[in-house]
Design a protein around this motif. Structure first.
Motif, short mmCIF file in Angstrom:
data_model
loop_
_atom_site.label_atom_id
_atom_site.label_comp_id
_atom_site.label_asym_id
_atom_site.label_seq_id
_atom_site.Cartn_x
_atom_site.Cartn_y
_atom_site.Cartn_z
N LYS A 158 2.14 6.70 9.22
CA LYS A 158 3.57 6.79 8.90
C LYS A 158 3.96 8.28 7.67
N MET A 159 2.92 8.20 7.06
CA MET A 159 2.29 8.67 5.67
C MET A 159 2.93 10.19 5.75
N ASN A 160 1.75 10.67 6.36
CA ASN A 160 1.12 11.65 7.27
C ASN A 160 0.06 12.18 6.45
N ILE A 161 -0.75 10.94 6.28
CA ILE A 161 -1.67 11.24 5.26
C ILE A 161 -3.46 11.00 6.39
N GLU A 207 -1.87 13.26 -9.87
CA GLU A 207 -2.51 13.26 -8.37
C GLU A 207 -2.18 12.85 -7.52
N ARG A 208 -2.62 13.21 -6.09
CA ARG A 208 -1.98 13.37 -5.23
C ARG A 208 -2.91 12.21 -4.67
N ILE A 209 -2.46 11.09 -4.11
CA ILE A 209 -3.16 10.72 -2.15
C ILE A 209 -3.06 11.52 -1.50
N THR A 210 -4.48 12.31 -0.47
CA THR A 210 -4.05 13.26 0.65
C THR A 210 -4.74 12.50 1.85
N GLY A 211 -5.79 11.79 1.20
CA GLY A 211 -6.69 11.01 2.75
C GLY A 211 -6.65 8.96 2.36
N LEU A 229 0.71 -1.09 0.15
CA LEU A 229 0.11 0.58 0.12
C LEU A 229 0.82 1.17 0.09
N GLN A 230 1.77 1.14 1.09
CA GLN A 230 2.62 2.47 0.82
C GLN A 230 3.34 2.33 -0.83
N GLN A 231 3.96 1.47 -0.98
CA GLN A 231 4.53 1.82 -2.53
C GLN A 231 3.42 2.67 -3.31
N LEU A 232 1.75 1.69 -3.50
CA LEU A 232 1.15 2.04 -4.66
C LEU A 232 1.13 3.72 -4.35
N ILE A 233 0.81 4.53 -2.77
CA ILE A 233 0.91 5.28 -2.43
C ILE A 233 1.73 6.59 -3.00
#
Length: 82
Positions: free
Chosen positions: A38-41, A18-22, A5-9
């Motif tokens: 961890k990713m501050n999302i 586009e960016r994932i913000t949540g 999931l972290q790699q995908l984000i």
């Protein structure tokens, strides 16, 4: 799964489009909240079923520990219903 999931984000956020913000996640995938933190999302948890079902699921370990049900969900302590 958390690593994927972290790699995908990261891949989506680095693409420039586009960016994932949540993240909104189901209770059964609560580990994704740790990834978001961890990713501050921003993050939120969602439970699509009834509140009664959630309460029941969260109470299973107590029912087992108190000897009210067994590992198969069979009722052991019948006085509750008399």
């Amino acid at each position: 799964m958390p690593g994927k999931l972290q790699q995908l984000i990261n891949r989506i956020n680095m693409s420039g489009e586009e960016r994932i913000t949540g993240i909104i996640t189901d209770w059964t995938m609560g580990w994704s909240l740790e990834v978001a933190e961890k990713m501050n999302i921003r993050r939120a948890i969602f439970w699509p079923a009834s509140a009664a079902l959630l309460c029941s699921m969260l109470s299973i370990s107590k029912l087992l520990n108190d000897g009210i049900i067994d590992n198969d969900g069979e009722v052991l302590y019948h006085k509750l219903f008399n």
